[in-house]
Design a protein around this motif. Structure first.
Motif, PDB file in Angstrom:
ATOM      1  N   VAL A  47       0.870  -1.173   0.000  1.00 50.10           N
ATOM      2  CA  VAL A  47       0.000   0.000   0.000  1.00 50.10           C
ATOM      3  C   VAL A  47       0.910   1.227   0.000  1.00 50.10           C
ATOM      4  CG1 VAL A  47      -1.644   1.382   1.315  1.00 50.10           C
ATOM      5  CG2 VAL A  47      -1.966  -1.088   1.136  1.00 50.10           C
ATOM      6  N   LEU A  48       0.713   2.111  -0.965  1.00 48.18           N
ATOM      7  CA  LEU A  48       1.497   3.340  -1.043  1.00 48.18           C
ATOM      8  C   LEU A  48       0.865   4.403  -0.152  1.00 48.18           C
ATOM      9  CD1 LEU A  48       2.047   3.446  -4.914  1.00 48.18           C
ATOM     10  CD2 LEU A  48       3.614   2.550  -3.168  1.00 48.18           C
ATOM     11  N   ASN A  49       1.681   5.158   0.542  1.00 49.07           N
ATOM     12  CA  ASN A  49       1.173   6.189   1.447  1.00 49.07           C
ATOM     13  C   ASN A  49       1.811   7.528   1.111  1.00 49.07           C
ATOM     14  OD1 ASN A  49      -0.258   7.298   3.581  1.00 49.07           O
ATOM     15  ND2 ASN A  49       1.300   6.806   5.104  1.00 49.07           N
ATOM     16  N   ARG A  50       0.987   8.568   1.153  1.00 48.52           N
ATOM     17  CA  ARG A  50       1.439   9.939   0.926  1.00 48.52           C
ATOM     18  C   ARG A  50       1.949  10.156  -0.494  1.00 48.52           C
ATOM     19  NH1 ARG A  50       4.905   9.098   6.245  1.00 48.52           N
ATOM     20  NH2 ARG A  50       3.246   9.101   7.798  1.00 48.52           N
ATOM     21  N   VAL A  51       1.236   9.620  -1.472  1.00 49.01           N
ATOM     22  CA  VAL A  51       1.612   9.883  -2.869  1.00 49.01           C
ATOM     23  C   VAL A  51       1.286  11.343  -3.192  1.00 49.01           C
ATOM     24  CG1 VAL A  51       1.365   7.500  -3.616  1.00 49.01           C
ATOM     25  CG2 VAL A  51      -0.602   9.032  -3.724  1.00 49.01           C
ATOM     26  N   ALA A  52       2.138  11.957  -4.006  1.00 52.42           N
ATOM     27  CA  ALA A  52       2.032  13.398  -4.230  1.00 52.42           C
ATOM     28  C   ALA A  52       0.994  13.778  -5.275  1.00 52.42           C
ATOM     29  CB  ALA A  52       3.399  13.954  -4.626  1.00 52.42           C
ATOM     30  N   SER A  53       0.754  12.897  -6.261  1.00 49.41           N
ATOM     31  CA  SER A  53      -0.141  13.246  -7.363  1.00 49.41           C
ATOM     32  C   SER A  53      -0.482  11.973  -8.133  1.00 49.41           C
ATOM     33  CB  SER A  53       0.552  14.238  -8.308  1.00 49.41           C
ATOM     34  OG  SER A  53       1.659  13.606  -8.955  1.00 49.41           O
ATOM     35  N   PRO A  54      -1.509  12.030  -9.016  1.00 49.22           N
ATOM     36  CA  PRO A  54      -1.804  10.861  -9.859  1.00 49.22           C
ATOM     37  C   PRO A  54      -0.614  10.444 -10.718  1.00 49.22           C
ATOM     38  CG  PRO A  54      -3.658  12.372  -9.865  1.00 49.22           C
ATOM     39  CD  PRO A  54      -2.547  13.078  -9.143  1.00 49.22           C
ATOM     40  N   ARG A  55       0.140  11.406 -11.231  1.00 50.55           N
ATOM     41  CA  ARG A  55       1.314  11.063 -12.040  1.00 50.55           C
ATOM     42  C   ARG A  55       2.352  10.335 -11.195  1.00 50.55           C
ATOM     43  NH1 ARG A  55       6.261  13.332 -12.869  1.00 50.55           N
ATOM     44  NH2 ARG A  55       7.265  12.885 -14.892  1.00 50.55           N
ATOM     45  N   HIS A  56       2.573  10.823  -9.988  1.00 51.27           N
ATOM     46  CA  HIS A  56       3.511  10.170  -9.077  1.00 51.27           C
ATOM     47  C   HIS A  56       3.074   8.728  -8.804  1.00 51.27           C
ATOM     48  CE1 HIS A  56       5.428  10.042  -4.798  1.00 51.27           C
ATOM     49  NE2 HIS A  56       6.285   9.587  -5.704  1.00 51.27           N
ATOM     50  N   GLU A  57       1.800   8.553  -8.503  1.00 49.00           N
ATOM     51  CA  GLU A  57       1.269   7.213  -8.248  1.00 49.00           C
ATOM     52  C   GLU A  57       1.481   6.299  -9.447  1.00 49.00           C
ATOM     53  OE1 GLU A  57      -3.065   5.021  -7.721  1.00 49.00           O
ATOM     54  OE2 GLU A  57      -2.867   7.129  -7.108  1.00 49.00           O
ATOM     55  N   ASP A  58       1.226   6.814 -10.648  1.00 47.51           N
ATOM     56  CA  ASP A  58       1.354   5.992 -11.847  1.00 47.51           C
ATOM     57  C   ASP A  58       2.790   5.517 -12.043  1.00 47.51           C
ATOM     58  OD1 ASP A  58       0.221   4.969 -14.439  1.00 47.51           O
ATOM     59  OD2 ASP A  58       1.740   6.328 -15.245  1.00 47.51           O
ATOM     60  N   LEU A  59       3.757   6.399 -11.816  1.00 45.63           N
ATOM     61  CA  LEU A  59       5.162   6.018 -11.958  1.00 45.63           C
ATOM     62  C   LEU A  59       5.537   4.896 -10.997  1.00 45.63           C
ATOM     63  CD1 LEU A  59       6.861   9.526 -12.319  1.00 45.63           C
ATOM     64  CD2 LEU A  59       6.761   7.729 -14.074  1.00 45.63           C
ATOM     65  N   VAL A  60       5.095   5.040  -9.757  1.00 39.96           N
ATOM     66  CA  VAL A  60       5.446   4.035  -8.750  1.00 39.96           C
ATOM     67  C   VAL A  60       4.723   2.724  -9.025  1.00 39.96           C
ATOM     68  CG1 VAL A  60       5.489   3.499  -6.292  1.00 39.96           C
ATOM     69  CG2 VAL A  60       5.874   5.848  -7.052  1.00 39.96           C
ATOM     70  N   ARG A  61       3.443   2.804  -9.372  1.00 43.17           N
ATOM     71  CA  ARG A  61       2.666   1.589  -9.670  1.00 43.17           C
ATOM     72  C   ARG A  61       3.287   0.806 -10.829  1.00 43.17           C
ATOM     73  NH1 ARG A  61      -2.540   0.271  -8.171  1.00 43.17           N
ATOM     74  NH2 ARG A  61      -3.646   1.731  -6.779  1.00 43.17           N
ATOM     75  N   ARG A  62       3.659   1.509 -11.885  1.00 39.92           N
ATOM     76  CA  ARG A  62       4.248   0.822 -13.051  1.00 39.92           C
ATOM     77  C   ARG A  62       5.526   0.076 -12.654  1.00 39.92           C
ATOM     78  NH1 ARG A  62       2.618   2.468 -18.293  1.00 39.92           N
ATOM     79  NH2 ARG A  62       1.008   4.106 -18.255  1.00 39.92           N
ATOM     80  N   ALA A  63       6.346   0.714 -11.854  1.00 45.60           N
ATOM     81  CA  ALA A  63       7.598   0.089 -11.437  1.00 45.60           C
ATOM     82  C   ALA A  63       7.340  -1.137 -10.555  1.00 45.60           C
ATOM     83  CB  ALA A  63       8.469   1.098 -10.697  1.00 45.60           C
ATOM     84  N   LEU A  64       6.366  -1.031  -9.660  1.00 46.90           N
ATOM     85  CA  LEU A  64       6.028  -2.164  -8.795  1.00 46.90           C
ATOM     86  C   LEU A  64       5.435  -3.312  -9.609  1.00 46.90           C
ATOM     87  CD1 LEU A  64       4.636  -0.170  -5.775  1.00 46.90           C
ATOM     88  CD2 LEU A  64       6.512  -1.812  -5.635  1.00 46.90           C
ATOM     89  N   ASN A  65       4.576  -2.979 -10.562  1.00 45.80           N
ATOM     90  CA  ASN A  65       4.012  -4.012 -11.430  1.00 45.80           C
ATOM     91  C   ASN A  65       5.111  -4.725 -12.220  1.00 45.80           C
ATOM     92  OD1 ASN A  65       1.371  -3.557 -10.633  1.00 45.80           O
ATOM     93  ND2 ASN A  65       0.980  -2.050 -12.245  1.00 45.80           N
ATOM     94  N   ASP A  66       6.081  -3.960 -12.719  1.00 46.15           N
ATOM     95  CA  ASP A  66       7.195  -4.561 -13.455  1.00 46.15           C
ATOM     96  C   ASP A  66       8.016  -5.496 -12.565  1.00 46.15           C
ATOM     97  OD1 ASP A  66       6.450  -3.207 -15.718  1.00 46.15           O
ATOM     98  OD2 ASP A  66       7.978  -1.625 -15.513  1.00 46.15           O
ATOM     99  N   ALA A  67       8.053  -5.190 -11.265  1.00 45.43           N
ATOM    100  CA  ALA A  67       8.795  -6.028 -10.321  1.00 45.43           C
ATOM    101  C   ALA A  67       7.968  -7.213  -9.829  1.00 45.43           C
ATOM    102  CB  ALA A  67       9.252  -5.193  -9.132  1.00 45.43           C
ATOM    103  N   GLY A  68       6.714  -7.304 -10.288  1.00 47.43           N
ATOM    104  CA  GLY A  68       5.851  -8.404  -9.875  1.00 47.43           C
ATOM    105  C   GLY A  68       5.291  -8.259  -8.480  1.00 47.43           C
ATOM    106  N   ILE A  69       5.138  -7.028  -8.029  1.00 45.88           N
ATOM    107  CA  ILE A  69       4.640  -6.756  -6.676  1.00 45.88           C
ATOM    108  C   ILE A  69       3.253  -6.130  -6.767  1.00 45.88           C
ATOM    109  CG2 ILE A  69       5.025  -5.442  -4.556  1.00 45.88           C
ATOM    110  CD1 ILE A  69       8.031  -5.635  -5.161  1.00 45.88           C
ATOM    111  N   ALA A  70       2.289  -6.734  -6.091  1.00 51.28           N
ATOM    112  CA  ALA A  70       0.913  -6.241  -6.119  1.00 51.28           C
ATOM    113  C   ALA A  70       0.796  -4.920  -5.373  1.00 51.28           C
ATOM    114  CB  ALA A  70      -0.025  -7.269  -5.495  1.00 51.28           C
ATOM    115  N   VAL A  71       0.013  -4.015  -5.933  1.00 49.69           N
ATOM    116  CA  VAL A  71      -0.289  -2.738  -5.284  1.00 49.69           C
ATOM    117  C   VAL A  71      -1.771  -2.756  -4.929  1.00 49.69           C
ATOM    118  CG1 VAL A  71      -0.299  -0.232  -5.485  1.00 49.69           C
ATOM    119  CG2 VAL A  71       1.485  -1.570  -6.628  1.00 49.69           C
ATOM    120  N   PHE A  72      -2.055  -2.748  -3.637  1.00 54.81           N
ATOM    121  CA  PHE A  72      -3.439  -2.832  -3.178  1.00 54.81           C
ATOM    122  C   PHE A  72      -4.129  -1.471  -3.100  1.00 54.81           C
ATOM    123  CE2 PHE A  72      -1.618  -6.691  -1.050  1.00 54.81           C
ATOM    124  CZ  PHE A  72      -2.298  -7.618  -1.823  1.00 54.81           C
ATOM    125  N   GLY A  73      -3.351  -0.405  -3.160  1.00 51.83           N
ATOM    126  CA  GLY A  73      -3.941   0.925  -3.099  1.00 51.83           C
ATOM    127  C   GLY A  73      -2.880   1.983  -2.911  1.00 51.83           C
TER     128      GLY A  73
END
Length: 436
Positions: free
Chosen positions: A150-176
């Motif tokens: 779970v990501l906490n204190r994301v700064a913006s939708p763009r910031h969230e998207d960058l982090v989510r993409r990287a986690l998905n590429d690493a095979g790590i689920a993002v629950f929110g």
């Protein structure tokens, strides 16, 4: 055994407690029974857990407790639908030398119980690097399984998207992903969070945290990621000897730091506990056969304690004929004087010669192993007690007979030996368990 999750993070201050409380309340609002635990020696968080779930929470600690004791404590969650174990510090952070069943790290509990880890990641000031951190935690130790993030204190939708993409590429689920939300910040002071019982609005804060997390986190996916286990409890439970049959326990805003599992173990062994408030100028119950003063915040109430003549005289009269023991803040109050952070010296009860000062703050933090050189309530000479010390006071004088030879987790002898004079004893550490 119900499904369980361990809530952890790369470091302290990332949002573990807030997420734990929010998930617990959100699932409780859905009609689920939620049981919480705290990994490690923090004695403040269990009260927040209880406020969120309506069920008492206790600490489990791999440095101080054996596997059977941990299993015994975790067994209280058998009738729950889901169990949440909140970690301390970072996932793998513990002491250098192994204790009874581990180093005190949250990862010990996750591996021991077979519960996957839900990571809270704060990607402030970074983006894809957050995925590298999560992947490193996932792969660091065999036997510790990562459920997702779970990501906490994301700064913006763009910031969230960058982090989510990287986690998905690493095979790590993002629950929110949680945007910054000041309304769910828990107030803090020098020993950690301001205690739950001191916050009149704690219920509303937890409700808001639950609403906010339910809006941004897939609660069903998190629940599906939990795993069950069936640990084997100790046949004799906690193996704890109460300090007496009738225990007078100081309990108020200045005296509140005692581990919930100790009180439960005392009661389970047949002891009766009556509480009194030194801040309300109350004396211990005259029918009790032992008095116990826990730690807390006497430095914030030193003037009141010094002025409360009924409490001080009543405690001294009690100690003429029966044992009195103090832990940390309670130990300081048993002493001669306490100097507060402003440099004002306050007279304490004088049952011991200890004098302490907060005028020059110095942090004392860590596990303690004490071999008793003199008896204390519930424990004889030679007993090996495991506990934890966390305070900012400095010893000005400690003239009485040392209570114990005390070592830190590395085996080094420390100066905070505790004291004994007559019927009064005290330690700077909070008792967690006795070595079997």
């Amino acid at each position: 055994m119900p499904a369980g999750l361990v809530i952890s993070a790369p470091a302290s201050g990332v949002g573990k407690t807030t997420l734990t409380l929010a998930l617990a309340r959100a699932w409780r609002n859905r009609g689920l029974n939620v049981q919480c635990f705290k990994s490690g020696p923090d004695y403040i968080d269990p009260a927040f857990h209880a406020a969120a779930t309506g069920r008492a929470s206790v600490n489990v600690d791999s440095w101080a407790m054996d596997r059977g004791t941990i299993a015994h404590l975790v067994g209280r969650g058998t009738d729950a639908d889901v169990v949440l174990a909140e970690g301390s510090m970072g996932l793998f952070d513990g002491v250098a030398a192994r204790g009874v069943s581990g180093t005190g790290a949250t990862a010990d509990i996750a591996e021991m119980l077979g519960w996957p880890v839900l990571l809270v990641i704060d990607p402030s000031g970074q983006a894809q690097t957050a995925a590298a951190i999560a992947a490193g935690l996932r792969d660091y130790r065999a036997g510790v399984r990562l459920a997702g993030v779970v990501l906490n204190r994301v700064a913006s939708p763009r910031h969230e998207d960058l982090v989510r993409r990287a986690l998905n590429d690493a095979g790590i689920a993002v629950f929110g992903a949680l945007p910054r939300h000041a309304e769910i910040s828990l107030p803090k002071r020098h020993l950690g969070l301001v205690q739950a019982e001191e916050q009149a609005e704690i219920g509303k804060l937890i409700d808001e945290a639950a609403r906010f997390v339910a809006e941004h986190v897939d609660l069903d996916a998190v629940l599906r990621a939990a795993a069950s286990c069936s640990p084997q409890p100790a046949p004799n439970g906690m193996n704890v000897t109460p300090p007496g049959q009738r225990i007078a326990l100081a309990r108020d805003a200045a005296f509140s730091f005692i581990y919930p599992h100790m009180l439960e173990a005392w009661r389970a062994a047949g002891a009766e506990i009556s509480t009194f408030s030194p801040l309300a100028d109350e004396a211990p119950d005259a029918s009790a056969d032992v008095c116990w003063l826990p730690g807390g915040y006497p430095e914030l109430h030193a003037g009141t304690i010094a002025a409360n003549a009924r409490f001080r005289s009543g405690l001294r009269a009690f100690a003429d004929t029966r044992p009195v023991h103090g832990e940390c803040g309670g130990y300081m109050v048993l002493g001669t004087a306490l100097t507060d952070a402003d440099g004002v010296r306050h007279e304490m009860t004088g049952l011991l010669g200890l004098e302490t000062s907060f005028a020059k703050r110095r942090m004392h933090l860590g596990y303690r192993l004490a071999a008793l050189a003199a008896p204390m309530p519930g424990h004889q000479v030679g007993a090996r007690l495991r506990g934890h010390e966390f305070h900012y006071s400095t010893i000005v004088a400690q003239p009485d007979t040392p209570l114990a030879v005390v070592h830190d987790a590395t085996g080094a002898i420390i100066a905070e030996t505790g004291s004994r004079r007559g019927q009064a004893t005290g330690t700077f550490f909070h008792l967690i368990a006795e070595d079997r």
